[in-house]
Structures are given as structure tokens and as C-alpha cells.
Design an enzyme around this catalytic site. Structure first.
Site, PDB file in Angstrom:
ATOM      1  NE  ARG A  15      38.303  38.308  47.914  1.00 21.97           N
ATOM      2  CZ  ARG A  15      37.710  37.437  47.211  1.00 21.97           C
ATOM      3  NH1 ARG A  15      38.587  36.338  46.460  1.00 21.97           N
ATOM      4  NH2 ARG A  15      36.662  37.125  47.264  1.00 21.97           N
ATOM      5  CE  LYS A  75      32.385  37.078  45.556  1.00 26.64           C
ATOM      6  NZ  LYS A  75      32.560  35.610  44.992  1.00 26.64           N
ATOM      7  CE1 TYR A  94      37.560  34.708  40.106  1.00 29.84           C
ATOM      8  CE2 TYR A  94      38.104  36.180  41.762  1.00 29.84           C
ATOM      9  CZ  TYR A  94      38.544  35.089  40.735  1.00 29.84           C
ATOM     10  OH  TYR A  94      39.811  34.552  41.118  1.00 29.84           O
ATOM     11  CG  HIS A  96      31.051  33.017  40.648  1.00 29.80           C
ATOM     12  ND1 HIS A  96      31.678  32.003  40.310  1.00 29.80           N
ATOM     13  CD2 HIS A  96      31.988  33.830  41.286  1.00 29.80           C
ATOM     14  CE1 HIS A  96      33.075  32.137  40.763  1.00 29.80           C
ATOM     15  NE2 HIS A  96      32.980  33.240  41.393  1.00 29.80           N
ATOM     16  CD  GLU A 118      33.302  33.825  36.935  1.00 27.97           C
ATOM     17  OE1 GLU A 118      32.008  33.916  36.741  1.00 27.97           O
ATOM     18  OE2 GLU A 118      33.834  34.627  37.261  1.00 27.97           O
ATOM     19  CG  ASP A 270      31.712  32.342  44.838  1.00 26.03           C
ATOM     20  OD1 ASP A 270      30.577  32.789  45.488  1.00 26.03           O
ATOM     21  OD2 ASP A 270      32.856  32.297  44.971  1.00 26.03           O
TER      22      ASP A 270
END
Length: 370
Positions: A15, A75, A94, A96, A118, A270
Site C-alpha cells: 500500500r 504502516k 497507523y 498501533h 486508528e 497489530d
């Protein structure tokens, strides 16, 4: 503002943080966009398309990290990217963090402004920037579960839908959020026998209204989980606690009660995973077997369908990204209070309480800093 987008370096992550359409949006708002050469190849966006939308193509990621006021990614930054982060730089991706202490500490030490997709919210209490990837992951979870039920992968050799004269596969979905709902849609569509568990009775009523007699809903309790996984062919872990590590709902001991060759798909990987035996895997080696149970624990599941995933993700990230670029992070957060919980780190302070609590770090409310 200078907006930077580098090629993702996580293993088998295809991505990209910006599409050519997004680039045009930023450029039309007066911003400069730097795209690393080849960043969009995995999602079938060429450098020429980015140039045509107004981006500048930069061969070296380090130059983009050095120049950009805001880095837009998919990511989380990996270890080799930690030294490239600069004080005051906005990292919009993101993160996490609750499952990644080294990254949390690096972002605090580098004094960056970490905005996590997120944990940005909406008026309904949902997570709009997480939702599209949850939709993709939920649907993929069933396809992967069906695949790894095949005997050649160590599975039970069961066809999800069965055929006349045979039993359907039993699919148990733990968690009735966006992931769970989309997993249920796919499993029911493929003809499986589906049970979904959630702690929220209102959510179960909603799911029951949608699917009716085609699904079994149960309150998620340790007793019900243990009872259901005993005869399950596929178990989907679809549990999410906003900003926090996922709870361990299935223990290693529980695995010993499951059918040999059954399959676990942990979409919560994740956030640390909701199975005690979970460990992150990659698309080139996605499974491992423990106590006779096949585990699929790929931490970037939507990366396997990057064109769909990139477009779905950036459809939701662009509006907040533009607001941050146009107004600055602080003013954008003041005008849109849903951005506030998205700010996980700010100039050396931990501003997301679940993350701070997870690692015993001092929590500082973001409103006191901006």
C-alpha cells in the site's frame, strides 16, 4: 506545508500513503508534495501519475524525511526509520503504539507529533480511518481461513460451504465490530455455519437484525468462547479496544481443546493479538502450527490487496490530512475535536492514555499542550 510520502518498507507491504488524486488535493491547497520514486508501484500508481498530479518525485526516502513537515504513511515507522524522524515533524499513519514499546519510546525521544489513524474518532464513537482496513481485513480473514483449511496447508480439509450431504464448516467470530461484521458477511455468503460473539448486546441485536436466522449470536464470555471454539473449523479474532493492546481471549490451553487442523485468523495482531499464541507473520510465510491448530497472523492483511486497500484508506485519511496541512495540527485539532484522540505523541509527551498506561509512561492530556 511540505507533505512527504515514502515507499513502505514493512515486509510485503504494497500500500501507499497517498494516491495521485490525494496529491492533487494537497497541491490545489498550496502544499508541496514529495513522493519517493516507486512508492506507488505496489498499488499500481506510476511515478508519472504522481507527477501529472503535481508531485515531485524524490529517489531517496531520507531526503523526504529530512524535508517534509508531515509524513503520510500507511504502516508504522520501522526501526531503520526511527533516526529519520525529526523534532516537531508530524507522522500521520497507523501507529498501533500499545503493541510496540520501541516505536513508542523512539517517537517520544525524537519529539515527533504522532497522529494515529486508528485512534481518530467520529460523532458516533467510531474509528473512521480504521474502518476501511477493518472491512478489508474482515473479508480477507474468511478467504484466508478457507484457504488454510485445505489439507495441503495442514488444515482439516473442510470446504467452508460444504456440499449436499456434508456439513458446512463452523466459523466462530470473536468480536462484532467492523472486522467481525465483514467477516460474517463473507462467511455467510460462502455458506458457512456462523457464530459471532460480542460483549455488547445492542451490537448483537443489530447483527441479528441484519442476518436473522443465517447467524448465531452469543454474548462474549470466557465460557461461551471456550464452548464455541471446541467444534470450530475457523476462529476469527476480531477484537479491538481503542488505542490499547488486545485482550488474550483464547489461551494456549484452550488450543488443546480445538479440532486438529482448525484455523485461527487473528486480525487483532497489530494490537498484540487476542490469542495467547499469536505472533506476527508476513505474507510470504503467513502461517504456523501450534498444538495442531493453524495460525494465520499476518499483521498487514490488507496489504495483500493493495490497490483496493490504498484507495479505501486514502478516501478517509485525506480530509483530516488536508485539515492538518492547511491549519497546522494544533489548530486543526482545536476545530475538529475528533483529531485530538488521534494525537498519540506530542513533542516528547505521551498523549494517548491507553498507550501510556500500557508502558507505565506519564500521560499528558493533549488539550493541556496545545
Amino acid at each position: 506545508m511540505i507533505i512527504g510520502c515514502t515507499k513502505e518498507i514493512k515486509k510485503h507491504e504494497y500500500r501507499v500513503g497517498l494516491t495521485p488524486s490525494n496529491v492533487m488535493d494537497y497541491v490545489h491547497n498550496g502544499h508541496t508534495v514529495l513522493i519517493q520514486a516507486g512508492a506507488g508501484d505496489g498499488s499500481s500508481f506510476s511515478d508519472g501519475e504522481y507527477v501529472g498530479s503535481g508531485a515531485k518525485i524524490i529517489p531517496d526516502a531520507s531526503e523526504i524525511w529530512q524535508k517534509a513537515d508531515m509524513i503520510v504513511k500507511v504502516k508504522e515507522p520501522l526501526e531503520e526509520e526511527y533516526p529519520k524522524m525529526r523534532k516537531g515533524q508530524i507522522i500521520y499513519t497507523y501507529l498501533h503504539l500499545a503493541a510496540d514499546r520501541p516505536l513508542t519510546e523512539a517517537m517520544l525521544q525524537r519529539e515527533v507529533k504522532g497522529v494515529a489513524y486508528e485512534t481518530i474518532t467520529d460523532d458516533k464513537g467510531g474509528l473512521p480511518l480504521l474502518a476501511p482496513m477493518s472491512e478489508v481485513a474482515g473479508r480477507l480473514s474468511i478467504l484466508e481461513g478457507a484457504k488454510y483449511l485445505q489439507r495441503r496447508f495442514g488444515g482439516r480439509g473442510v470446504l467452508l460451504s460444504g456440499v449436499p450431504g456434508t456439513k458446512k464448516a463452523k466459523v466462530v467470530i470473536i468480536g462484532g465490530g467492523v472486522v467481525g461484521l465483514n467477516a460474517a458477511k463473507m462467511a455467510i455468503g460462502l455458506g458457512a455455519d456462523v457464530t459471532i460473539l460480542d460483549t455488547n448486546i445492542d451490537r448483537l441485536r443489530y447483527i441479528d437484525d441484519i442476518f436473522g436466522a443465517t447467524i448465531q449470536t452469543l454474548t462474549s464470555t470466557p465460557y461461551n468462547i471456550k464452548k464455541e471454539i471446541i467444534n470450530a473449523d475457523v476462529v476469527i479474532g476480531a477484537v479491538l479496544i481503542h488505542g490499547a493492546a488486545a485482550p488474550k481471549l483464547v489461551t494456549k490451553f484452550d488450543l488443546q481443546t480445538m479440532l486438529p487442523g482448525s484455523v485461527i485468523v487473528d486480525v487483532a495482531v497489530d494490537q498484540g493479538g487476542c490469542f495467547e499464541t499469536t505472533r506476527a507473520t508476513y505474507h510470504d510465510n503467513p502461517i504456523f502450527v501450534e498444538d495442531g491448530v493453524v495460525h494465520y497472523c499476518v499483521a498487514n492483511m490488507p496489504g495483500s490487496t493493495p490497490r483496493t486497500s490504498t484507495i479505501a484508506l486514502t478516501n478517509t485519511t485525506i480530509s483530516r490530512g488536508l485539515a492538518i496541512a492547511n491549519l497546522g495540527l494544533e489548530e486543526a485539532a482545536k476545530r475538529d475535536h475528533h483529531i485530538l484522540p488521534g494525537i498519540n505523541t506530542y513533542l516528547g509527551k505521551a498523549t494517548c492514555k491507553p498507550v501510556a498506561d500500557e508502558f507505565g509512561i506519564e500521560y499528558v492530556p493533549i488539550v493541556s499542550l496545545i
